[in-house]
Write a protein that holds these residues in place. Structure first.
Motif, PDB file in Angstrom:
ATOM      1  N   ALA A  74       0.811  -1.223   0.000  1.00  0.00           N
ATOM      2  CA  ALA A  74       0.000   0.000   0.000  1.00  0.00           C
ATOM      3  C   ALA A  74       0.845   1.274   0.000  1.00  0.00           C
ATOM      4  CB  ALA A  74      -0.942  -0.016   1.188  1.00  0.00           C
ATOM      5  N   LYS A  75       2.088   1.196  -0.416  1.00  0.00           N
ATOM      6  CA  LYS A  75       2.975   2.354  -0.367  1.00  0.00           C
ATOM      7  C   LYS A  75       2.819   3.271  -1.574  1.00  0.00           C
ATOM      8  CE  LYS A  75       6.216  -0.364   2.249  1.00  0.00           C
ATOM      9  NZ  LYS A  75       7.275  -1.313   2.129  1.00  0.00           N
ATOM     10  N   ASN A  76       2.723   2.718  -2.751  1.00  0.00           N
ATOM     11  CA  ASN A  76       2.724   3.512  -3.977  1.00  0.00           C
ATOM     12  C   ASN A  76       1.362   3.403  -4.664  1.00  0.00           C
ATOM     13  OD1 ASN A  76       3.637   5.110  -6.039  1.00  0.00           O
ATOM     14  ND2 ASN A  76       4.785   3.490  -7.049  1.00  0.00           N
ATOM     15  N   ILE A  77       0.347   4.024  -4.055  1.00  0.00           N
ATOM     16  CA  ILE A  77      -1.004   3.897  -4.603  1.00  0.00           C
ATOM     17  C   ILE A  77      -1.549   5.256  -5.041  1.00  0.00           C
ATOM     18  CG2 ILE A  77      -1.526   1.854  -3.233  1.00  0.00           C
ATOM     19  CD1 ILE A  77      -3.253   3.559  -1.434  1.00  0.00           C
ATOM     20  N   GLU A  78      -2.413   5.203  -6.043  1.00  0.00           N
ATOM     21  CA  GLU A  78      -3.148   6.377  -6.504  1.00  0.00           C
ATOM     22  C   GLU A  78      -4.630   6.053  -6.346  1.00  0.00           C
ATOM     23  OE1 GLU A  78      -2.160   7.509 -10.527  1.00  0.00           O
ATOM     24  OE2 GLU A  78      -0.139   6.714 -10.257  1.00  0.00           O
ATOM     25  N   ILE A  79      -5.373   6.948  -5.713  1.00  0.00           N
ATOM     26  CA  ILE A  79      -6.801   6.728  -5.498  1.00  0.00           C
ATOM     27  C   ILE A  79      -7.582   7.804  -6.249  1.00  0.00           C
ATOM     28  CG2 ILE A  79      -8.667   6.623  -3.810  1.00  0.00           C
ATOM     29  CD1 ILE A  79      -6.590   5.679  -1.760  1.00  0.00           C
ATOM     30  N   THR A  80      -8.492   7.348  -7.102  1.00  0.00           N
ATOM     31  CA  THR A  80      -9.390   8.244  -7.826  1.00  0.00           C
ATOM     32  C   THR A  80     -10.796   7.991  -7.321  1.00  0.00           C
ATOM     33  OG1 THR A  80      -7.960   8.077  -9.782  1.00  0.00           O
ATOM     34  CG2 THR A  80     -10.179   8.958 -10.105  1.00  0.00           C
ATOM     35  N   LYS A  81     -11.414   9.044  -6.778  1.00  0.00           N
ATOM     36  CA  LYS A  81     -12.740   8.896  -6.179  1.00  0.00           C
ATOM     37  C   LYS A  81     -13.777   9.639  -6.998  1.00  0.00           C
ATOM     38  CE  LYS A  81     -12.978   9.482  -1.677  1.00  0.00           C
ATOM     39  NZ  LYS A  81     -12.758  10.025  -0.324  1.00  0.00           N
ATOM     40  N   GLN A  82     -14.865   8.959  -7.267  1.00  0.00           N
ATOM     41  CA  GLN A  82     -16.071   9.575  -7.774  1.00  0.00           C
ATOM     42  C   GLN A  82     -17.145   9.222  -6.770  1.00  0.00           C
ATOM     43  OE1 GLN A  82     -16.609   8.086 -11.733  1.00  0.00           O
ATOM     44  NE2 GLN A  82     -14.758   9.044 -12.501  1.00  0.00           N
ATOM     45  N   LYS A  83     -18.349   9.670  -6.982  1.00  0.00           N
ATOM     46  CA  LYS A  83     -19.388   9.474  -5.967  1.00  0.00           C
ATOM     47  C   LYS A  83     -19.569   8.005  -5.577  1.00  0.00           C
ATOM     48  CE  LYS A  83     -24.116  10.523  -4.833  1.00  0.00           C
ATOM     49  NZ  LYS A  83     -25.352  11.166  -5.204  1.00  0.00           N
ATOM     50  N   SER A  84     -19.868   7.149  -6.532  1.00  0.00           N
ATOM     51  CA  SER A  84     -20.148   5.741  -6.216  1.00  0.00           C
ATOM     52  C   SER A  84     -19.134   4.795  -6.835  1.00  0.00           C
ATOM     53  CB  SER A  84     -21.556   5.381  -6.675  1.00  0.00           C
ATOM     54  OG  SER A  84     -21.681   5.588  -8.063  1.00  0.00           O
ATOM     55  N   LEU A  85     -17.949   5.325  -7.160  1.00  0.00           N
ATOM     56  CA  LEU A  85     -16.894   4.509  -7.777  1.00  0.00           C
ATOM     57  C   LEU A  85     -15.537   5.003  -7.309  1.00  0.00           C
ATOM     58  CD1 LEU A  85     -16.411   2.307 -10.053  1.00  0.00           C
ATOM     59  CD2 LEU A  85     -15.934   4.259 -11.527  1.00  0.00           C
ATOM     60  N   VAL A  86     -14.704   4.056  -6.892  1.00  0.00           N
ATOM     61  CA  VAL A  86     -13.335   4.387  -6.471  1.00  0.00           C
ATOM     62  C   VAL A  86     -12.397   3.460  -7.216  1.00  0.00           C
ATOM     63  CG1 VAL A  86     -11.704   4.367  -4.546  1.00  0.00           C
ATOM     64  CG2 VAL A  86     -14.025   5.195  -4.186  1.00  0.00           C
ATOM     65  N   GLU A  87     -11.331   4.035  -7.786  1.00  0.00           N
ATOM     66  CA  GLU A  87     -10.308   3.237  -8.455  1.00  0.00           C
ATOM     67  C   GLU A  87      -9.002   3.421  -7.712  1.00  0.00           C
ATOM     68  OE1 GLU A  87      -8.952   2.478 -12.970  1.00  0.00           O
ATOM     69  OE2 GLU A  87      -8.870   4.564 -12.323  1.00  0.00           O
ATOM     70  N   ILE A  88      -8.380   2.309  -7.368  1.00  0.00           N
ATOM     71  CA  ILE A  88      -7.101   2.320  -6.647  1.00  0.00           C
ATOM     72  C   ILE A  88      -6.080   1.634  -7.550  1.00  0.00           C
ATOM     73  CG2 ILE A  88      -5.864   1.575  -4.581  1.00  0.00           C
ATOM     74  CD1 ILE A  88      -8.720   1.365  -3.262  1.00  0.00           C
TER      75      ILE A  88
END
Length: 92
Positions: A74-88
């Motif tokens: 979990a060190k090099n992660i990018e999180i993209t958040k939308q209302k009902s969807l999350v991409e990691i």
């Protein structure tokens, strides 16, 4: 208390189709309450998508999924958040 339930077998046709048609070499499908979590690994990076058709994804759910599925990665992660969807995205 949150629990990830492995439901990959229930999605076997979709999983097999994606494994055959893409460079993905690992797919697991989980439920987290009424949220769906799809974990995919490709050479060089991993992707987790959390979705919920009824409500937004909470930070508590994101942290739980990252802790359970990625553990030490979990060190090099990018999180993209939308209302009902999350991409990691995890760059290995």
């Amino acid at each position: 208390m949150m629990h990830l339930v492995d439901v990959t077998a229930s999605h076997a046709k979709d999983v097999q189709r994606e494994l055959a048609a893409t460079p993905v070499h690992f797919i697991k499908v989980y439920t987290l309450g009424n949220s769906r979590v799809v974990y995919k690994k490709k050479h060089g990076f991993s992707e987790i998508v959390i979705s919920n058709k009824l409500r937004g994804i909470t930070d508590k759910e994101i942290n739980f999924v990252v802790e359970k599925l990625l553990k030490n990665d979990a060190k090099n992660i990018e999180i993209t958040k939308q209302k009902s969807l999350v991409e990691i995205i995890v760059n290995n």
